[in-house]
Design a protein around this motif. Structure first.
Motif, PDB file in Angstrom:
ATOM      1  N   GLY A 141      -5.624  11.195 -46.995  1.00 20.15           N
ATOM      2  CA  GLY A 141      -5.083  12.274 -47.446  1.00 20.15           C
ATOM      3  C   GLY A 141      -3.890  11.861 -48.384  1.00 20.15           C
ATOM      4  N   LEU A 142      -3.683  10.752 -48.867  1.00 12.65           N
ATOM      5  CA  LEU A 142      -2.425  10.496 -49.760  1.00 12.65           C
ATOM      6  C   LEU A 142      -2.616  10.620 -51.208  1.00 12.65           C
ATOM      7  CD1 LEU A 142      -1.285   7.071 -47.910  1.00 12.65           C
ATOM      8  CD2 LEU A 142      -0.532   9.473 -47.496  1.00 12.65           C
ATOM      9  N   THR A 143      -2.031  11.066 -52.104  1.00 16.12           N
ATOM     10  CA  THR A 143      -1.781  11.292 -53.172  1.00 16.12           C
ATOM     11  C   THR A 143      -1.728   9.909 -54.203  1.00 16.12           C
ATOM     12  OG1 THR A 143       0.226  11.736 -53.767  1.00 16.12           O
ATOM     13  CG2 THR A 143      -0.815  13.533 -53.388  1.00 16.12           C
ATOM     14  N   GLU A 144      -1.634   8.852 -53.671  1.00 16.99           N
ATOM     15  CA  GLU A 144      -1.358   7.617 -54.334  1.00 16.99           C
ATOM     16  C   GLU A 144      -1.834   6.397 -53.397  1.00 16.99           C
ATOM     17  OE1 GLU A 144       2.136   6.946 -56.274  1.00 16.99           O
ATOM     18  OE2 GLU A 144       3.248   7.133 -54.645  1.00 16.99           O
ATOM     19  N   SER A 145      -2.227   5.388 -53.880  1.00 16.01           N
ATOM     20  CA  SER A 145      -2.480   4.141 -52.908  1.00 16.01           C
ATOM     21  C   SER A 145      -0.919   3.493 -52.435  1.00 16.01           C
ATOM     22  CB  SER A 145      -3.231   3.003 -53.461  1.00 16.01           C
ATOM     23  OG  SER A 145      -2.418   2.390 -54.812  1.00 16.01           O
ATOM     24  N   ALA A 146      -1.422   2.718 -51.409  1.00 15.11           N
ATOM     25  CA  ALA A 146      -0.055   2.081 -50.841  1.00 15.11           C
ATOM     26  C   ALA A 146       0.342   1.185 -52.179  1.00 15.11           C
ATOM     27  CB  ALA A 146      -0.525   1.182 -49.753  1.00 15.11           C
ATOM     28  N   ARG A 147      -0.264   0.583 -52.763  1.00 15.31           N
ATOM     29  CA  ARG A 147       0.177  -0.488 -53.727  1.00 15.31           C
ATOM     30  C   ARG A 147       1.214   0.274 -54.903  1.00 15.31           C
ATOM     31  NH1 ARG A 147      -1.615  -5.058 -56.150  1.00 15.31           N
ATOM     32  NH2 ARG A 147      -3.347  -5.375 -54.860  1.00 15.31           N
ATOM     33  N   GLU A 148       0.609   1.623 -55.280  1.00 12.04           N
ATOM     34  CA  GLU A 148       1.340   2.324 -56.178  1.00 12.04           C
ATOM     35  C   GLU A 148       2.630   2.732 -55.673  1.00 12.04           C
ATOM     36  OE1 GLU A 148      -1.897   4.558 -58.926  1.00 12.04           O
ATOM     37  OE2 GLU A 148      -1.984   4.989 -56.918  1.00 12.04           O
ATOM     38  N   SER A 149       2.583   3.328 -54.435  1.00 12.30           N
ATOM     39  CA  SER A 149       3.969   3.646 -53.614  1.00 12.30           C
ATOM     40  C   SER A 149       4.952   2.468 -53.592  1.00 12.30           C
ATOM     41  CB  SER A 149       3.674   4.138 -52.241  1.00 12.30           C
ATOM     42  OG  SER A 149       2.911   5.323 -52.265  1.00 12.30           O
ATOM     43  N   LEU A 150       4.431   1.309 -53.148  1.00 11.33           N
ATOM     44  CA  LEU A 150       5.340   0.188 -53.252  1.00 11.33           C
ATOM     45  C   LEU A 150       5.836  -0.371 -54.514  1.00 11.33           C
ATOM     46  CD1 LEU A 150       3.012  -1.874 -50.532  1.00 11.33           C
ATOM     47  CD2 LEU A 150       5.337  -1.003 -50.118  1.00 11.33           C
ATOM     48  N   GLN A 151       5.110  -0.418 -55.600  1.00 10.51           N
ATOM     49  CA  GLN A 151       5.479  -0.533 -56.910  1.00 10.51           C
ATOM     50  C   GLN A 151       6.615   0.360 -57.393  1.00 10.51           C
ATOM     51  OE1 GLN A 151       1.595   0.018 -58.873  1.00 10.51           O
ATOM     52  NE2 GLN A 151       1.242  -2.076 -59.262  1.00 10.51           N
ATOM     53  N   ARG A 152       6.530   1.734 -56.940  1.00 13.16           N
ATOM     54  CA  ARG A 152       7.543   2.347 -57.442  1.00 13.16           C
ATOM     55  C   ARG A 152       8.745   2.011 -56.819  1.00 13.16           C
ATOM     56  NH1 ARG A 152       5.298   6.511 -56.152  1.00 13.16           N
ATOM     57  NH2 ARG A 152       6.410   7.111 -54.373  1.00 13.16           N
ATOM     58  N   THR A 153       8.820   2.020 -55.341  1.00 14.13           N
ATOM     59  CA  THR A 153       9.995   1.806 -54.654  1.00 14.13           C
ATOM     60  C   THR A 153      10.537   0.544 -54.661  1.00 14.13           C
ATOM     61  OG1 THR A 153       8.915   3.272 -52.941  1.00 14.13           O
ATOM     62  CG2 THR A 153      10.620   1.830 -52.140  1.00 14.13           C
TER      63      THR A 153
END
Length: 423
Positions: A141-153
């Protein structure tokens, strides 16, 4: 023959492998031409397919014991290549470096058939999540993948950090799991991050991403190259001045020096996106994302640049005093956005002079998004006569001739959107 029978034929060599079988034995690549190119015939696509699997090491020409493979065409503009990573003589294929070799083969077809040339493979494109990562995010139920979240952070932490310790502390403060890697002498030489709750193997272990697998410029050595001595917090007005001065310096930069400048400008946009007022935050974030590839110059470059210090000082001013923009109201926000537009336009001109096609497109898109943000501030943008125009000149790459003079004024008119390009 059913599809199941066909799959058994493709997979049969896997059972004949000498030694352990690979956990993932399917190799899958799509090959696509531009929408404006002519439609290739089945015979031409068959030629492309045979050349691509040969270049990749899947089925070299004349190798009767190579991997079994199939080409599938279900649209006019592309084909899918699927192979099993097991040769028919019981050995595994050697496919390391397959994508760069396939790019080289594609260049030959573009020239021979007069197709739209693709920009050279420069390894600076954003690392997109794979299908499994996207599907996993959907299930959770996430709007983005873990990779994308980690890239941004991780990118935001790298843009703000001034030392390795500062960088790792920012990652942990952001809630990420951090694993350090040390060499045989105990020196820190790498790191990996994981998103809390993102686990594999039925929840038995976290899913770790090294910095290098997140993005080309997020490995620890590349992040350390971008560190700059701490500068005293400056007010926002001085930040505007510094950004404009940096834009002027970038227009005079040579091929190597400008790489450090555009990298620092990318960090500044990341910080600007994190501290932007709500009214323009989405547009500034989109501009920072669009500029990401433009911040990575292809090839080996030193990240020392004459404009770099000004961009870093401006980023520090925004981070230390984010309320200044809101306190100054729409005029202060507009002044910042105008300065950023000038800097991004200078970066666009620099990349164009070096013939960095992908980076030029990325920077131009970022500039358009920043202009859009400027229109949302509620303050009227300055007219072309509100302050003097100036003409800047970008130093071209050696041996490529003079660069055209580019007029830079306040907020240029927003160009009409052109047709999108995809590869």
């Amino acid at each position: 023959m059913t599809l199941s029978d066909f799959a058994l034929l493709l997979d049969a060599p896997v059972d004949a492998l000498r030694g352990p079988k690979p956990a993932e034995h399917v190799w899958h690549v799509s090959v696509r031409n531009e929408p404006d190119d002519r439609v290739l015939s089945d015979a031409e696509w068959a030629t492309v397919a045979a050349e691509m699997v040969a270049a990749a090491g899947i089925a070299p020409h004349g190798d009767a014991a190579a991997c079994r493979w199939v080409a599938v065409r279900h649209a006019d503009d592309h084909i899918h290549l699927v192979a099993t990573l097991a040769r028919q003589d019981g050995r595994r294929p050697r496919i390391r470096g397959d994508i760069p070799r396939m790019h080289t083969a594609a260049r030959a077809f573009e020239t021979a058939w007069n197709l739209t040339p693709m920009s050279p493979l420069d390894q600076t494109a954003r690392r997109a999540p794979v299908t499994g990562e996207r599907e996993k995010a959907t299930r959770r139920g996430l709007t983005e993948s873990a990779r994308e979240s980690l890239q941004r952070t991780v990118r935001e932490a790298a843009a703000r950090a001034t030392t390795t310790t500062d960088f790792l502390t920012r990652l942990r403060d952001a809630g990420l799991r951090v694993r350090e890697h040390h060499d045989e002498n105990g020196a820190l030489d790498g790191y990996a991050v994981a998103l809390p709750g993102d686990r594999a193997d039925q929840g038995s272990r976290p899913v770790w991403f090294s910095g290098r697998t997140l993005a080309y410029d997020l490995s620890l050595p590349r992040i350390r190259e971008r560190f700059h001595p701490t500068v005293a917090p400056a007010d926002l007005a001085l930040a505007h001045t510094r950004i404009r001065e940096a834009a002027t310096l970038l227009t005079r930069a040579g091929r190597a020096e400008g790489a450090g400048d555009v990298a620092a400008l990318g960090d500044l946009l990341v910080v600007a996106a994190a501290t932007a007022p709500t009214a323009v935050r989405d547009q500034v974030r989109a501009a920072a994302t669009a500029f990401e590839q433009a911040s990575r110059a292809p090839g080996t470059r030193t990240l020392h640049g004459t404009a770099r210090a000004h961009f870093k000082a401006s980023a520090r001013a925004l981070e230390r005093a984010p309320q200044t923009a809101r306190g100054g109201g729409a005029p202060a926000v507009l002044a910042l956005l105008i300065a950023l537009v000038e800097a991004v336009e200078a970066a666009t001109a620099w990349h164009r002079a070096q013939e960095h096609d992908a980076q030029t497109r990325a920077a131009a898109q970022a500039a358009a998004l920043l202009r859009e943000a400027a229109t949302l501030t509620g303050a009227p943008p300055p007219t072309r006569n509100s302050r003097p125009s100036r003409t800047v000149r970008v130093t071209p790459a050696a041996g490529r001739g003079p660069a055209a003079a580019l007029p830079v004024t306040g907020v240029p008119p927003r160009p009409s959107p052109g047709p999108g390009r995809s590869r």
